[in-house]
Design an enzyme around this catalytic site. Structure first.
Site, PDB file in Angstrom:
ATOM      1  N   TRP A  62       0.791  -1.155   0.084  1.00  0.00           N
ATOM      2  CA  TRP A  62      -0.130   0.059   0.027  1.00  0.00           C
ATOM      3  C   TRP A  62       0.808   1.343   0.101  1.00  0.00           C
ATOM      4  CZ3 TRP A  62      -4.353  -1.097  -2.105  1.00  0.00           C
ATOM      5  CH2 TRP A  62      -4.860  -2.230  -1.556  1.00  0.00           C
TER       6      TRP A  62
ATOM      7  N   ASP B  17      -1.599   6.553   6.006  1.00  0.00           N
ATOM      8  CA  ASP B  17      -2.494   5.907   5.878  1.00  0.00           C
ATOM      9  C   ASP B  17      -2.875   4.758   7.068  1.00  0.00           C
ATOM     10  OD1 ASP B  17      -4.363   3.689   4.823  1.00  0.00           O
ATOM     11  OD2 ASP B  17      -2.909   3.253   3.171  1.00  0.00           O
TER      12      ASP B  17
ATOM     13  N   LYS C 179     -12.385  -1.565   6.899  1.00  0.00           N
ATOM     14  CA  LYS C 179     -11.530  -2.340   7.441  1.00  0.00           C
ATOM     15  C   LYS C 179     -12.015  -2.139   9.140  1.00  0.00           C
ATOM     16  CE  LYS C 179      -8.773  -3.185   4.124  1.00  0.00           C
ATOM     17  NZ  LYS C 179      -7.778  -2.443   3.014  1.00  0.00           N
TER      18      LYS C 179
HETATM   19  C1  LIG Z   1      -7.308  -1.793   2.107  1.00  0.00           C
HETATM   20  C2  LIG Z   1      -6.131  -0.925   2.138  1.00  0.00           C
HETATM   21  C3  LIG Z   1      -6.040   0.264   1.186  1.00  0.00           C
HETATM   22  C4  LIG Z   1      -6.865   0.200   0.175  1.00  0.00           C
HETATM   23  O1  LIG Z   1      -8.389   0.807   0.357  1.00  0.00           O
HETATM   24  P1  LIG Z   1      -9.367   0.758  -0.851  1.00  0.00           P
HETATM   25  O2  LIG Z   1     -10.476   1.329  -0.260  1.00  0.00           O
HETATM   26  O3  LIG Z   1      -9.619  -0.662  -1.363  1.00  0.00           O
HETATM   27  O4  LIG Z   1      -8.909   1.497  -2.049  1.00  0.00           O
HETATM   28  C5  LIG Z   1      -4.960   1.107   1.465  1.00  0.00           C
HETATM   29  N1  LIG Z   1      -4.251   1.324   2.471  1.00  0.00           N
HETATM   30  C6  LIG Z   1      -4.334   0.049   3.462  1.00  0.00           C
HETATM   31  C7  LIG Z   1      -3.493   0.362   4.396  1.00  0.00           C
HETATM   32  C8  LIG Z   1      -5.345  -0.786   3.330  1.00  0.00           C
HETATM   33  O5  LIG Z   1      -5.271  -1.821   4.292  1.00  0.00           O
END
Ligand SMILES: *Cc1c(COP(=O)(O)O)cnc(C)c1O
Length: 361
Positions: free
Chosen positions: A102, A172, A196
């Site tokens: 990511w 993030d 999540k």
């Molecule tokens: C799942 C995830 C993403 C991507 O998220 P989307 O909503 O599918 O674009 C980005 N960063 C992290 C840390 C993730 O776990």
């Protein structure tokens, strides 16, 4: 009705109390005579939903006054472009720590808009640790330093934040938002896709310090400008109304049933400890991550034998412990134990692992 324990990395399981509340309010939200799915995003009643969601998030996370909360679409992945377009505007430089796929995707996307520099990486050991950094490694002219706080795929997290001096830290937090308290004031911008740990897919929360909401690059699409969404209080266009509503229910659950993020952290630590302690004592299973960098949310492990891993995943699934297969880049298993996973689910998993170990060693 039989519900499974879903160990998926996302979308993930939600507390039953939240789902029941949503079911109760499905046909008639608080006397409005309609579902939140049906109502105008310009209505008073929806305004109260989004206002309450924001107020709860601010209260639970202790978000300072000088930060804006935005409810956007496009997932965490859209932030990979939105951040550089809006923030890489002074020196057109940004520093990245590459702790997994990511972070790498964010780095690659930012490279399209400016001088993105990878300051450190843990790719040499399949991202199984958080690389050490010190202030001197960062460019003090950079517009920001970017990290991924919890690495969903590899199961690592930052336990100490990098010291970036006066350069804003952007993080993030898609897979760890609301899992434990976080000092928002240490960051310039935080973002998380909701699916999540916060609610359903469809809404992405951005928490941004007001002074960073400036003039984006000329090429920036209107929908990618933080300023547009901040000025319009996340109602520039139709927001993901129902996803925001479910987030509100999740936040109410966190506040009223759990009692806030300190309590949530204790519960999450209890769940993670149960599994990590077993991994550390097991003759068959082992964790794949440097101990000091272990995630509270995503716990990868292997037996060391691909066929045995596959058999474990299959049999776990037959015992209502579903989606425990590891990411294809790590192999083995991964148990994602987000806020919605009850302690009982982790206990059932550990019991099942013990039984499997006895049968196969
Ligand atoms: C799942 C995830 C993403 C991507 O998220 P989307 O909503 O599918 O674009 C980005 N960063 C992290 C840390 C993730 O776990």
């Amino acid at each position: 009705m039989s519900r499974v324990y879903n160990f998926s990395a996302g979308p993930s399981m939600m507390p039953e109390a939240v789902l029941r509340k949503a079911a109760d309010e499905m046909l008639d939200y608080k006397g409005s005579g309609q579902s939140v799915m049906e109502m105008s995003h310009r209505s008073k009643v929806f305004q109260s939903v989004i206002d309450e969601a924001e107020a709860l998030l601010r209260e639970l996370m202790g978000i300072p006054e000088n930060y804006k909360v935005l409810f956007l679409q496009g997932g965490g992945s859209s932030q990979f472009s939105m951040i550089p377009m809006n923030l890489m505007t002074k020196s057109n430089k940004a520093d990245f720590i590459i702790t997994g796929q990511w972070a790498k995707k964010a780095f690659q996307e930012a490279s399209r808009y400016g001088k993105a520099r990878a300051v450190a990486s843990s790719e040499d050991k399949t991202y199984s640790y958080i690389p050490k950094t010190d202030k001197a490694m960062f460019d003090d002219e950079a517009d920001y330093v970017y990290i991924c706080l919890n690495n969903t795929i590899y199961g690592t997290k930052y336990n100490t934040l990098p010291d970036t001096g006066s350069v804003p830290l952007v993080a993030d937090i898609s897979s760890c938002i609301l899992s434990e308290p976080i000092d928002v004031s240490k960051f310039g911008l935080l973002f998380a896709g909701a699916q999540k740990n916060m609610g359903p897919a469809g809404v992405t929360v951005v928490i941004i310090r007001e002074d960073l909401i400036g003039e984006p690059m000329d090429i920036t699409p209107t929908m990618f400008k933080y300023k547009i969404h901040a000025d319009n209080k996340s109602l520039y266009n139709t927001p993901p109304c129902y996803s925001i509503y479910i987030c509100k229910l999740m936040l109410e659950w966190l506040k009223n049933d759990i009692g806030g993020l300190e309590n949530m952290k204790k519960l999450n630590e209890q769940k993670a400890k149960l599994l990590y302690d077993f991994l550390d004592s097991s003759k068959l299973f082992k964790g794949t991550v440097a101990k000091e960098d272990r995630s509270l949310m995503n716990i990868p492990f292997v037996t060391g034998n691909d066929e045995l891993d596959a058999l474990f995943v299959k049999q776990a699934g037959e015992n209502v412990l579903v989606n425990i297969k590891g990411h294809r880049s790590v192999g083995g298993m991964r148990a994602s134990v987000y806020n919605g996973m009850p302690l009982e689910g982790v206990q059932k998993l550990v019991d099942f692992m013990k039984k499997f170990e006895e049968e196969h060693s």
